[in-house]
Design a protein around this motif. Structure first.
Motif, PDB file in Angstrom:
ATOM      1  N   ARG A 167       0.818  -1.214   0.000  1.00 20.47           N
ATOM      2  CA  ARG A 167       0.000   0.000   0.000  1.00 20.47           C
ATOM      3  C   ARG A 167       0.854   1.268   0.000  1.00 20.47           C
ATOM      4  O   ARG A 167       0.323   2.366  -0.134  1.00 20.47           O
ATOM      5  CB  ARG A 167      -0.958   0.003   1.190  1.00 20.47           C
ATOM      6  N   THR A 168       2.154   1.112   0.181  1.00 20.55           N
ATOM      7  CA  THR A 168       3.085   2.232   0.172  1.00 20.55           C
ATOM      8  C   THR A 168       4.343   1.841  -0.601  1.00 20.55           C
ATOM      9  O   THR A 168       4.599   0.650  -0.840  1.00 20.55           O
ATOM     10  CB  THR A 168       3.494   2.641   1.594  1.00 20.55           C
ATOM     11  N   GLU A 169       5.138   2.845  -0.952  1.00 19.27           N
ATOM     12  CA  GLU A 169       6.399   2.561  -1.632  1.00 19.27           C
ATOM     13  C   GLU A 169       7.336   1.775  -0.716  1.00 19.27           C
ATOM     14  O   GLU A 169       8.079   0.903  -1.182  1.00 19.27           O
ATOM     15  CB  GLU A 169       7.046   3.859  -2.091  1.00 19.27           C
ATOM     16  N   ALA A 170       7.287   2.070   0.583  1.00 22.52           N
ATOM     17  CA  ALA A 170       8.141   1.350   1.533  1.00 22.52           C
ATOM     18  C   ALA A 170       7.782  -0.132   1.574  1.00 22.52           C
ATOM     19  O   ALA A 170       8.671  -1.001   1.633  1.00 22.52           O
ATOM     20  CB  ALA A 170       8.002   1.966   2.929  1.00 22.52           C
ATOM     21  N   GLU A 171       6.488  -0.440   1.537  1.00 22.72           N
ATOM     22  CA  GLU A 171       6.070  -1.844   1.544  1.00 22.72           C
ATOM     23  C   GLU A 171       6.473  -2.537   0.244  1.00 22.72           C
ATOM     24  O   GLU A 171       6.806  -3.733   0.253  1.00 22.72           O
ATOM     25  CB  GLU A 171       4.565  -1.939   1.754  1.00 22.72           C
ATOM     26  N   ALA A 172       6.455  -1.808  -0.865  1.00 25.75           N
ATOM     27  CA  ALA A 172       6.894  -2.383  -2.131  1.00 25.75           C
ATOM     28  C   ALA A 172       8.374  -2.746  -2.063  1.00 25.75           C
ATOM     29  O   ALA A 172       8.787  -3.822  -2.522  1.00 25.75           O
ATOM     30  CB  ALA A 172       6.633  -1.400  -3.268  1.00 25.75           C
ATOM     31  N   ARG A 173       9.167  -1.852  -1.490  1.00 21.57           N
ATOM     32  CA  ARG A 173      10.600  -2.146  -1.301  1.00 21.57           C
ATOM     33  C   ARG A 173      10.794  -3.380  -0.411  1.00 21.57           C
ATOM     34  O   ARG A 173      11.617  -4.255  -0.699  1.00 21.57           O
ATOM     35  CB  ARG A 173      11.287  -0.963  -0.620  1.00 21.57           C
ATOM     36  N   GLU A 174      10.026  -3.437   0.667  1.00 24.96           N
ATOM     37  CA  GLU A 174      10.137  -4.544   1.612  1.00 24.96           C
ATOM     38  C   GLU A 174       9.793  -5.872   0.942  1.00 24.96           C
ATOM     39  O   GLU A 174      10.476  -6.885   1.144  1.00 24.96           O
ATOM     40  CB  GLU A 174       9.221  -4.296   2.811  1.00 24.96           C
ATOM     41  N   ALA A 175       8.732  -5.875   0.135  1.00 25.41           N
ATOM     42  CA  ALA A 175       8.327  -7.097  -0.566  1.00 25.41           C
ATOM     43  C   ALA A 175       9.393  -7.535  -1.560  1.00 25.41           C
ATOM     44  O   ALA A 175       9.690  -8.740  -1.686  1.00 25.41           O
ATOM     45  CB  ALA A 175       6.996  -6.872  -1.272  1.00 25.41           C
ATOM     46  N   LEU A 176       9.969  -6.571  -2.266  1.00 26.01           N
ATOM     47  CA  LEU A 176      11.031  -6.895  -3.224  1.00 26.01           C
ATOM     48  C   LEU A 176      12.223  -7.513  -2.502  1.00 26.01           C
ATOM     49  O   LEU A 176      12.780  -8.527  -2.951  1.00 26.01           O
ATOM     50  CB  LEU A 176      11.445  -5.630  -3.976  1.00 26.01           C
ATOM     51  N   SER A 177      12.602  -6.932  -1.378  1.00 26.06           N
ATOM     52  CA  SER A 177      13.733  -7.466  -0.604  1.00 26.06           C
ATOM     53  C   SER A 177      13.429  -8.865  -0.086  1.00 26.06           C
ATOM     54  O   SER A 177      14.288  -9.755  -0.111  1.00 26.06           O
ATOM     55  CB  SER A 177      14.046  -6.535   0.570  1.00 26.06           C
ATOM     56  N   TRP A 178      12.194  -9.069   0.375  1.00 29.65           N
ATOM     57  CA  TRP A 178      11.793 -10.366   0.919  1.00 29.65           C
ATOM     58  C   TRP A 178      11.933 -11.457  -0.148  1.00 29.65           C
ATOM     59  O   TRP A 178      12.448 -12.546   0.119  1.00 29.65           O
ATOM     60  CB  TRP A 178      10.350 -10.274   1.409  1.00 29.65           C
ATOM     61  N   ALA A 179      11.462 -11.158  -1.357  1.00 30.03           N
ATOM     62  CA  ALA A 179      11.545 -12.141  -2.446  1.00 30.03           C
ATOM     63  C   ALA A 179      12.988 -12.351  -2.893  1.00 30.03           C
ATOM     64  O   ALA A 179      13.414 -13.487  -3.158  1.00 30.03           O
ATOM     65  CB  ALA A 179      10.684 -11.683  -3.621  1.00 30.03           C
ATOM     66  N   THR A 180      13.763 -11.281  -2.949  1.00 28.51           N
ATOM     67  CA  THR A 180      15.148 -11.375  -3.395  1.00 28.51           C
ATOM     68  C   THR A 180      15.979 -12.202  -2.432  1.00 28.51           C
ATOM     69  O   THR A 180      16.783 -13.052  -2.847  1.00 28.51           O
ATOM     70  CB  THR A 180      15.756  -9.964  -3.547  1.00 28.51           C
ATOM     71  N   GLU A 181      15.800 -11.963  -1.148  1.00 28.91           N
ATOM     72  CA  GLU A 181      16.563 -12.703  -0.137  1.00 28.91           C
ATOM     73  C   GLU A 181      16.294 -14.198  -0.219  1.00 28.91           C
ATOM     74  O   GLU A 181      17.178 -15.014   0.083  1.00 28.91           O
ATOM     75  CB  GLU A 181      16.199 -12.194   1.257  1.00 28.91           C
ATOM     76  N   ARG A 182      15.093 -14.582  -0.624  1.00 28.59           N
ATOM     77  CA  ARG A 182      14.714 -16.001  -0.688  1.00 28.59           C
ATOM     78  C   ARG A 182      14.842 -16.560  -2.103  1.00 28.59           C
ATOM     79  O   ARG A 182      14.452 -17.696  -2.360  1.00 28.59           O
ATOM     80  CB  ARG A 182      13.270 -16.164  -0.173  1.00 28.59           C
ATOM     81  N   GLU A 183      15.362 -15.736  -3.011  1.00 26.26           N
ATOM     82  CA  GLU A 183      15.560 -16.134  -4.415  1.00 26.26           C
ATOM     83  C   GLU A 183      14.263 -16.651  -5.031  1.00 26.26           C
ATOM     84  O   GLU A 183      14.234 -17.660  -5.739  1.00 26.26           O
ATOM     85  CB  GLU A 183      16.665 -17.181  -4.531  1.00 26.26           C
ATOM     86  N   LEU A 184      13.174 -15.930  -4.748  1.00 34.26           N
ATOM     87  CA  LEU A 184      11.864 -16.300  -5.272  1.00 34.26           C
ATOM     88  C   LEU A 184      11.525 -15.459  -6.494  1.00 34.26           C
ATOM     89  O   LEU A 184      11.827 -14.260  -6.532  1.00 34.26           O
ATOM     90  CB  LEU A 184      10.778 -16.062  -4.207  1.00 34.26           C
TER      91      LEU A 184
END
Length: 351
Positions: free
Chosen positions: A28-45
Motif C-alpha cells: 500500500r506504500t512505496e516502503a512496503e513495495a521495497r520490503e516485498a522486493l527485498s523479501w523475495a530477493t533474499e529467498r531467491e523467489l
C-alpha cells in the motif's frame, strides 16, 4: 507487510482462471513495495506484480514465487504549462480516475473510459482504445528499479511506447516495479473521434459532443459488447481483447487481400504509417471460423465481441491456451497473418 501462503489467484482476475500463489502480499506504500522486493530477493523467489487482474492468463499450476499486488492509492492534481497534471498511485482503479478527469473537463482520457484494471497497468501495454493511447497523456512513470532498489522517474520518451508495448513489457520486462504515473492532460478541447462505432453514434449530432457525452458513448458501446466487467454478464468473464490488431507491411497486406479475395472477402484496414496497414483482429478471427457466440462448453467467444475468449464456467488455463493456439493457426493458414496475444501469461514456462 503480511505474507500469506497458497492464495487463490483466479478470483483476482477478470478471466477467473488460474491456480494459487505460493506467497502473496499487498503493498500500500512505496516502503512496503521495497520490503516485498527485498523479501523475495533474499529467498531467491520469482516475483510477479499484480494489478487489477484484467489482462492476465494465470497457469493452472499457479505461481511458484511471491505475487505482489500493488495497492498504492492516491491522486494528486496540479498544473504545468497550461496542462492538468495528475500524479496517480499505481493501485488506483483506472476508470474512476478517468471519470475524475472527465469531470474536470479534460478530453485526454475520455476515449479510454470503461477499461478494467489499475493505473499501474496502463503504461506497461500502452493501453489504448478507439484511436487513443495513454502514451499521448503520460508525462512520467515513477518506478522501483529492481536491479538496485532505487526509485526512478522515467519520462514518456524513456518508456519507448509503441502499439501495445513499452520498455516495461519488452527489453526491460523484469526490471521495474511501477509505483505511480503522472498524466498531463489538456485543460479543454475535443477528443478526436476516428473509429466507426463512435462516428456512427454521433452521426446525427450537429455540434461536437462534449467530453461527458463522449465518455457515455464509449461506455455504452463497450457495454453493448460486454466489455465492461460485470458479475452478472458471463461474456465479460474474459481478458478483454485477446489478440492485438496486426500491423502489416505492404507485401503482407497485399497477400492478405489476395487470400481474402479468393474467399469473396474484403479485409477492412486502417493506415498505420510508413505504408503499413492495421487490420482488425476481430475480422480475421470471425472469418477464420470463430464467430461471436461460439460455444465450446467451458470456453467460447463472446456473443458481443469476437476478440474476447470467454470463461463460460469451470474453464482451465490449459483450455484457454489451446483455444488461442487453434485460433492463431486457423487465421495464419487462411490469411498468412499470425495473431499476437494481448494478455500477460503468468506461471507458464514460456509464452
Amino acid at each position: 507487510m503480511q505474507i500469506r501462503e497458497n492464495v487463490p489467484l483466479a478470483p483476482l482476475t477478470t478471466l477467473g482462471i488460474g491456480g494459487r500463489a505460493r506467497f502473496f502480499t499487498e503493498a500500500r506504500t512505496e516502503a512496503e513495495a521495497r520490503e516485498a522486493l527485498s523479501w523475495a530477493t533474499e529467498r531467491e523467489l520469482p516475483l510477479f506484480l499484480l494489478g487489477g487482474g484484467s489482462n492476465l492468463v494465470i497457469a493452472d499450476s499457479g505461481f511458484p514465487g511471491l505475487v505482489l499486488k500493488i495497492a498504492i492509492r492516491g491522486v494528486e492534481p496540479g498544473w504545468e504549462n497550461g496542462k492538468r497534471l495528475y500524479w496517480v498511485g499505481a493501485g488506483e482503479t483506472w476508470d474512476p480516475f478517468v471519470l475524475r478527469t472527465v469531470a474536470d473537463g479534460s478530453p485526454g482520457l475520455a476515449l479510454l473510459s470503461g477499461i478494467p484494471g489499475t493505473v499501474g497497468g496502463t503504461p506497461i501495454q500502452n493501453v489504448g482504445a478507439y484511436g487513443a493511447e495513454v502514451a499521448s497523456s503520460i508525462r512520467t512513470v515513477r518506478a522501483l528499479d529492481r536491479r538496485n532498489g532505487r526509485i526512478v522517474e522515467l519520462s514518456a520518451a524513456a518508456c519507448s511506447f509503441g502499439y501495445r508495448k513499452s520498455i516495461f513489457n519488452t527489453e526491460e520486462k523484469e526490471r521495474y516495479l511501477l509505483l505511480a504515473v503522472c498524466y498531463a492532460l489538456p485543460r479543454d478541447g475535443d477528443a478526436k473521434l476516428r473509429y466507426p462505432d463512435l462516428l456512427s453514434y454521433f452521426a446525427r449530432k450537429e455540434n461536437p459532443p462534449s467530453v461527458k457525452e463522449i465518455r457515455e458513448a464509449v461506455l455504452q458501446i463497450r457495454r453493448s459488447k460486454a466489455m465492461l466487467v460485470s458479475r452478472d454478464e458471463e461474456d465479460s468473464r474474459s481478458v478483454g481483447s485477446f489478440f492485438k490488431n496486426p500491423i502489416l507491411e505492404p507485401a503482407a497486406f497485399a497477400e492478405l487481400q489476395e487470400r481474402a479475395e479468393k474467399r469473396g472477402l474484403t479485409p477492412p484496414s486502417f493506415p498505420a504509417g510508413g505504408g503499413k496497414r492495421k487490420v482488425p483482429a476481430a475480422w480475421l478471427v470471425e472469418n477464420a471460423g470463430f464467430p461471436k457466440g461460439l460455444d465450446r462448453g467451458s470456453i467460447g467467444i463472446s456473443r458481443f465481441h469476437a476478440l474476447a475468449i470467454v470463461n463460460r464456467g469451470g474453464a482451465t488455463a490449459a483450455e484457454v491456451v489451446a483455444f488461442m493456439i487453434e485460433i492463431q493457426n486457423a487465421v495464419e493458414a487462411l490469411f498468412a497473418v499470425r495473431l499476437d496475444p494481448e494478455p500477460v501469461f503468468v506461471g507458464f514456462e514460456s509464452r
